[in-house]
Design a protein around this motif. Structure first.
Motif, PDB file in Angstrom:
ATOM      1  N   VAL A 148      38.980  48.654  32.942  1.00  0.00           N
ATOM      2  CA  VAL A 148      39.247  47.370  32.334  1.00  0.00           C
ATOM      3  C   VAL A 148      39.407  46.602  32.704  1.00  0.00           C
ATOM      4  CG1 VAL A 148      40.612  46.814  30.982  1.00  0.00           C
ATOM      5  CG2 VAL A 148      40.194  48.960  29.888  1.00  0.00           C
ATOM      6  N   ILE A 149      38.908  44.934  33.041  1.00  0.00           N
ATOM      7  CA  ILE A 149      39.037  44.117  33.590  1.00  0.00           C
ATOM      8  C   ILE A 149      39.411  42.941  32.347  1.00  0.00           C
ATOM      9  CG2 ILE A 149      38.021  42.197  34.567  1.00  0.00           C
ATOM     10  CD1 ILE A 149      35.659  44.042  35.159  1.00  0.00           C
ATOM     11  N   LEU A 150      40.749  42.897  32.990  1.00  0.00           N
ATOM     12  CA  LEU A 150      41.787  41.217  32.655  1.00  0.00           C
ATOM     13  C   LEU A 150      41.516  40.203  32.626  1.00  0.00           C
ATOM     14  CD1 LEU A 150      45.084  43.053  31.748  1.00  0.00           C
ATOM     15  CD2 LEU A 150      42.926  43.423  30.210  1.00  0.00           C
ATOM     16  N   ARG A 151      40.666  39.142  32.413  1.00  0.00           N
ATOM     17  CA  ARG A 151      40.126  37.943  32.517  1.00  0.00           C
ATOM     18  C   ARG A 151      40.838  37.042  32.043  1.00  0.00           C
ATOM     19  NH1 ARG A 151      34.279  35.307  30.621  1.00  0.00           N
ATOM     20  NH2 ARG A 151      34.154  33.453  32.375  1.00  0.00           N
ATOM     21  N   MET A 152      42.068  36.318  33.309  1.00  0.00           N
ATOM     22  CA  MET A 152      43.384  35.603  32.745  1.00  0.00           C
ATOM     23  C   MET A 152      42.394  34.059  33.658  1.00  0.00           C
ATOM     24  SD  MET A 152      46.495  38.233  34.155  1.00  0.00           S
ATOM     25  CE  MET A 152      47.476  36.928  33.404  1.00  0.00           C
ATOM     26  N   SER A 153      41.592  34.062  33.647  1.00  0.00           N
ATOM     27  CA  SER A 153      41.518  32.153  33.902  1.00  0.00           C
ATOM     28  C   SER A 153      41.395  31.463  32.842  1.00  0.00           C
ATOM     29  CB  SER A 153      40.307  32.505  34.789  1.00  0.00           C
ATOM     30  OG  SER A 153      39.006  33.014  34.157  1.00  0.00           O
ATOM     31  N   GLN A 154      40.868  32.108  31.688  1.00  0.00           N
ATOM     32  CA  GLN A 154      41.347  30.911  30.186  1.00  0.00           C
ATOM     33  C   GLN A 154      42.692  30.484  29.798  1.00  0.00           C
ATOM     34  OE1 GLN A 154      38.370  29.531  29.573  1.00  0.00           O
ATOM     35  NE2 GLN A 154      37.769  30.301  31.465  1.00  0.00           N
ATOM     36  N   LEU A 155      43.736  32.277  30.208  1.00  0.00           N
ATOM     37  CA  LEU A 155      44.538  32.124  29.773  1.00  0.00           C
ATOM     38  C   LEU A 155      45.592  30.671  29.753  1.00  0.00           C
ATOM     39  CD1 LEU A 155      46.189  33.672  28.154  1.00  0.00           C
ATOM     40  CD2 LEU A 155      47.676  34.424  30.153  1.00  0.00           C
ATOM     41  N   GLY A 204      44.391  57.207  33.419  1.00  0.00           N
ATOM     42  CA  GLY A 204      44.050  56.912  33.851  1.00  0.00           C
ATOM     43  C   GLY A 204      42.578  56.102  33.649  1.00  0.00           C
ATOM     44  N   VAL A 205      43.425  55.052  33.552  1.00  0.00           N
ATOM     45  CA  VAL A 205      42.382  54.039  33.638  1.00  0.00           C
ATOM     46  C   VAL A 205      42.584  52.538  35.084  1.00  0.00           C
ATOM     47  CG1 VAL A 205      41.518  52.034  31.822  1.00  0.00           C
ATOM     48  CG2 VAL A 205      41.595  54.472  30.777  1.00  0.00           C
ATOM     49  N   THR A 206      42.073  52.460  34.886  1.00  0.00           N
ATOM     50  CA  THR A 206      41.824  51.493  36.464  1.00  0.00           C
ATOM     51  C   THR A 206      41.965  50.050  35.699  1.00  0.00           C
ATOM     52  OG1 THR A 206      40.914  53.199  38.076  1.00  0.00           O
ATOM     53  CG2 THR A 206      41.055  50.743  38.460  1.00  0.00           C
ATOM     54  N   VAL A 207      42.677  49.306  36.229  1.00  0.00           N
ATOM     55  CA  VAL A 207      43.159  48.441  35.760  1.00  0.00           C
ATOM     56  C   VAL A 207      42.433  46.965  36.900  1.00  0.00           C
ATOM     57  CG1 VAL A 207      44.752  45.933  34.723  1.00  0.00           C
ATOM     58  CG2 VAL A 207      44.653  48.512  33.645  1.00  0.00           C
ATOM     59  N   LEU A 208      41.807  45.981  36.613  1.00  0.00           N
ATOM     60  CA  LEU A 208      42.120  44.894  36.924  1.00  0.00           C
ATOM     61  C   LEU A 208      41.807  43.860  36.758  1.00  0.00           C
ATOM     62  CD1 LEU A 208      38.485  46.309  39.132  1.00  0.00           C
ATOM     63  CD2 LEU A 208      40.519  46.905  39.721  1.00  0.00           C
ATOM     64  N   ILE A 209      42.673  42.821  37.844  1.00  0.00           N
ATOM     65  CA  ILE A 209      42.863  41.367  36.885  1.00  0.00           C
ATOM     66  C   ILE A 209      42.248  40.118  37.928  1.00  0.00           C
ATOM     67  CG2 ILE A 209      44.579  39.272  36.247  1.00  0.00           C
ATOM     68  CD1 ILE A 209      46.834  41.621  35.927  1.00  0.00           C
ATOM     69  N   LYS A 244      44.309  45.330  46.120  1.00  0.00           N
ATOM     70  CA  LYS A 244      42.881  44.468  45.530  1.00  0.00           C
ATOM     71  C   LYS A 244      43.442  45.170  44.237  1.00  0.00           C
ATOM     72  CE  LYS A 244      41.569  46.489  50.503  1.00  0.00           C
ATOM     73  NZ  LYS A 244      41.239  47.009  51.237  1.00  0.00           N
ATOM     74  N   HIS A 245      43.348  45.131  43.306  1.00  0.00           N
ATOM     75  CA  HIS A 245      42.975  44.941  42.064  1.00  0.00           C
ATOM     76  C   HIS A 245      43.284  43.201  41.804  1.00  0.00           C
ATOM     77  CE1 HIS A 245      42.809  49.514  41.958  1.00  0.00           C
ATOM     78  NE2 HIS A 245      41.996  49.127  42.689  1.00  0.00           N
ATOM     79  N   LEU A 246      43.305  42.588  42.128  1.00  0.00           N
ATOM     80  CA  LEU A 246      43.732  41.489  41.897  1.00  0.00           C
ATOM     81  C   LEU A 246      42.520  40.239  42.243  1.00  0.00           C
ATOM     82  CD1 LEU A 246      45.725  39.610  40.316  1.00  0.00           C
ATOM     83  CD2 LEU A 246      46.709  39.283  42.095  1.00  0.00           C
ATOM     84  N   PHE A 247      41.724  39.718  41.500  1.00  0.00           N
ATOM     85  CA  PHE A 247      40.533  38.783  41.893  1.00  0.00           C
ATOM     86  C   PHE A 247      40.639  37.591  42.080  1.00  0.00           C
ATOM     87  CE2 PHE A 247      39.361  43.503  42.165  1.00  0.00           C
ATOM     88  CZ  PHE A 247      37.930  43.806  42.830  1.00  0.00           C
ATOM     89  N   THR A 248      39.933  37.288  42.542  1.00  0.00           N
ATOM     90  CA  THR A 248      39.942  35.467  41.704  1.00  0.00           C
ATOM     91  C   THR A 248      38.350  35.620  41.291  1.00  0.00           C
ATOM     92  OG1 THR A 248      39.054  35.146  44.484  1.00  0.00           O
ATOM     93  CG2 THR A 248      40.988  34.864  43.884  1.00  0.00           C
ATOM     94  N   THR A 249      37.372  36.013  41.808  1.00  0.00           N
ATOM     95  CA  THR A 249      36.164  35.810  41.144  1.00  0.00           C
ATOM     96  C   THR A 249      36.170  36.600  40.137  1.00  0.00           C
ATOM     97  OG1 THR A 249      35.187  37.062  42.399  1.00  0.00           O
ATOM     98  CG2 THR A 249      35.403  34.343  43.213  1.00  0.00           C
ATOM     99  N   LEU A 250      35.094  36.747  38.944  1.00  0.00           N
ATOM    100  CA  LEU A 250      34.789  37.831  38.070  1.00  0.00           C
ATOM    101  C   LEU A 250      33.422  38.781  38.686  1.00  0.00           C
ATOM    102  CD1 LEU A 250      34.349  38.795  35.726  1.00  0.00           C
ATOM    103  CD2 LEU A 250      32.775  37.587  34.339  1.00  0.00           C
ATOM    104  N   PRO A 251      31.758  38.271  39.261  1.00  0.00           N
ATOM    105  CA  PRO A 251      31.460  38.961  40.407  1.00  0.00           C
ATOM    106  C   PRO A 251      32.299  40.264  41.286  1.00  0.00           C
ATOM    107  CG  PRO A 251      30.593  36.971  40.462  1.00  0.00           C
ATOM    108  CD  PRO A 251      31.775  36.747  39.599  1.00  0.00           C
ATOM    109  N   ALA A 252      33.267  39.458  41.802  1.00  0.00           N
ATOM    110  CA  ALA A 252      33.759  40.586  42.712  1.00  0.00           C
ATOM    111  C   ALA A 252      34.619  41.848  41.863  1.00  0.00           C
ATOM    112  CB  ALA A 252      35.160  39.485  43.579  1.00  0.00           C
ATOM    113  N   ALA A 253      34.884  41.638  41.065  1.00  0.00           N
ATOM    114  CA  ALA A 253      36.115  41.968  40.134  1.00  0.00           C
ATOM    115  C   ALA A 253      35.045  43.279  39.456  1.00  0.00           C
ATOM    116  CB  ALA A 253      36.658  41.532  39.299  1.00  0.00           C
ATOM    117  N   VAL A 254      33.911  42.396  39.028  1.00  0.00           N
ATOM    118  CA  VAL A 254      32.266  43.692  38.274  1.00  0.00           C
ATOM    119  C   VAL A 254      32.358  44.178  39.510  1.00  0.00           C
ATOM    120  CG1 VAL A 254      30.188  43.744  37.491  1.00  0.00           C
ATOM    121  CG2 VAL A 254      32.561  42.134  36.391  1.00  0.00           C
TER     122      VAL A 254
END
Length: 556
Positions: free
Chosen positions: A464-471, A493-498, A522-532
């Protein structure tokens, strides 16, 4: 040095009168005009409050002068007002006329302290529907308070204006009711017609003069103001005892709150419709506090800024404090020169003036605008008006703000949401096991549970990727919900990326535990392509090892 600048900012200066050289003629003319207009209002408000016409005059003179010199507005005219009369009536009934001066001093000190503490901007947080509902309620109460005098009877025993007005009809005498009613109708007619003939004609003073002369010549059976002093009383501390002081703490706080709110609202409106410069909210409170203290020393009432008199001042050409000072000087001259004549004014004439004033406080276009804006604003407006009339002015403001806050929080909560998005093209095998959620708007205590339920209910996903830049808004409750969300998904067992925590949200997210809840830093990202890309690598590894989860090199 800062203390000196702070104190100086709250005191008068020569800069207040910088433009008097250019405007003094218009200021003097406006001051005389406002003084004439203020006379019947000061008398009427004094009588209506129960403190007497003398108290109303003293307040207009003393408080008007002090507020003009020390206040934060260049154009505001202060004195007794209808809203203050509404509050003072029950105080007089419960504690006697002597309590008015004590309350004036106590409330003035509270307002003065509020100004010194820089609390002047608090009034800007009062919603417009609350202000208009409050104003409508005050207008209704002022009108109802004049009903007994208009029908030649005494007010009923109830402290509620509506009930007391109804009760007063039980004391009406058919033999005497005609004359006071006729006076009220005549005064109202003159006040309505005079401005149509010429905008500068003071309809209230013309009506009172004509009615008073006519009543005297015809010997009509009308109650009059009665004897007034031919000079101002000597200043001094009002009679205070410990027991009375304790009983008046709550009323004094109510009066102080009302004085602050009404004065700041009036000053703000005056500044918005004039070219006389901005007002200083904190200095305005200091000035109004000193005005009420001074008024109490002379036996007067608490004072507030008066938007009606301020508007007359503006329309008449007033541009500096000299106009309000002149208004007080005119009233002082009338006290020394014409109290014998003023004492013969019929009370019914003052009731007519206040009834028309109450009607003029209500703007039908404003009422339509508030009611027609949104349903929530209409509800706030109606509730505030009803509570003002039926319960209490300050309680009404509090309830109105609370109801407005409820609707605002509900709207804010609805603006926050969570939306599942598709991964960027081109798609790859295994993308169906990745859930990308975008958090929008506000994530706070009012919306947190809904977001938590939406995200944690996802099934058949590995990442699961949580995209918080629009919050836009994130409070401690919202951050805690994200933490719980991460824990709940990781337990399954679900990996969460923010992705994209805003700098302004990073502190609360860190302190509440959002960052620590992630499986790896390392599950904290600044760009969406890197998280995907990272999410797809997880899915690929899980697909290559279906029977056993293999730990990645980054500690996943």
């Amino acid at each position: 040095m800062k203390i000196v600048r702070y104190v100086t900012s709250l005191l008068p200066s020569w800069a207040d009168y910088r433009s008097v050289k250019r405007t003094w003629r218009g200021d003097l003319l406006a001051g005389v005009t406002v003084g004439i207009v203020a006379l019947p209002l000061a008398l009427a408000f004094g009588v209506s409050s129960g403190a007497g016409a003398e108290a109303g005059l003293i307040t207009a003179i003393v408080a008007g002068l002090v507020a003009a010199v020390f206040g934060g507005s260049n154009i505001q005219v202060s004195g007794p007002t209808g809203a203050m009369v509404v509050v003072l009536g029950p105080i007089v009934a419960a504690h006697g006329v002597g309590a008015v001066a004590v309350v004036s001093v106590m409330a003035g000190v509270v307002v003065l302290v509020a100004g010194a503490a820089k609390l002047g901007r608090v009034v800007s947080y009062i919603p417009w529907p609350v202000i208009e509902g409050f104003t409508l309620g005050i207008a209704v109460i002022i009108f109802l308070q004049q009903v007994p005098a208009a029908v030649g009877s005494r007010p009923g025993p109830s402290s509620n204006a509506f009930v007391a007005a109804v009760q007063s009809f039980g004391q009406v005498s058919r033999a005497t009711v005609v004359w006071p009613l006729a006076v009220v109708v005549l005064v109202a007619a003159i006040m309505v017609i005079a401005p149509r003939i010429h905008k500068q004609l003071p309809g209230s003073i013309i009506a009172i003069v004509l009615v008073s002369v006519g009543a005297s010549l015809l010997g009509l059976p009308l109650a009059e103001i009665g004897a007034l002093p031919a000079s101002l009383p000597a200043p001094g501390l009002p009679d205070i005892d410990a027991a009375l002081l304790q009983q008046l703490i709550a009323p004094a706080l109510t009066v102080a709150a009302l004085a602050a709110i009404e004065s700041l609202l009036s000053a703000r409106v005056a500044a918005s419709i004039s070219d006389t410069g901005p007002y200083d909210a904190d200095r305005e409170l200091v000035g109004q506090g000193l005005a009420s203290v001074a008024s109490g020393f002379f036996g007067g009432m608490p004072a507030t800024g008066a938007i009606a008199r301020t508007a007359v001042n503006l329309r008449s050409g007033g541009r500096t404090r000299l106009a309000a000072i002149t208004h007080s000087a005119v009233l002082l001259a009338l006290v020394y020169l014409a109290t014998g004549v003023i004492s013969q004014v019929p009370l019914a004439a003052l009731s007519g003036v206040l009834m028309v004033t109450a009607f003029r406080m209500i703007s039908l276009s404003t009422v339509r605008a508030v009611v027609g804006s949104t349903r929530s604003d209409a509800i706030v407006f109606v509730i505030t008006a009803i509570v003002t009339v039926s319960v209490d002015l300050i309680v009404a403001v509090g309830i109105g703000i609370a109801v407005a806050a409820f609707f605002a929080l509900r709207a804010l909560a609805r603006s926050g949401g969570v939306h599942r998005e598709e991964l960027a093209s081109p798609s790859q095998p295994g993308d169906e096991h990745i859930a990308l959620f975008r958090l929008d708007g506000a994530l706070f205590f009012g919306a947190a549970d809904r977001v938590l339920e939406r995200v944690t209910s996802v099934h058949n996903v590995t990442v699961v990727i949580l995209r918080m830049s629009q919050l836009q808004v994130l409070d401690a409750t919202g951050a805690r919900v994200i933490t719980e969300m991460v824990h709940a998904l990781e337990r399954r067992g679900v990996t969460v990326l923010i992705k994209g925590i805003q700098p302004g949200h990073l502190t609360v997210a860190t302190r509440v535990g959002v960052i620590a809840s992630l499986r790896h830093q390392k599950h904290l990202f600044t760009t969406l392509p890197a998280a995907v890309e990272h999410a797809r690598s997880h899915v690929a590894r899980d697909a290559s090892t279906p029977t056993q989860r293999v730990s990645s090199s980054d500690g996943d």
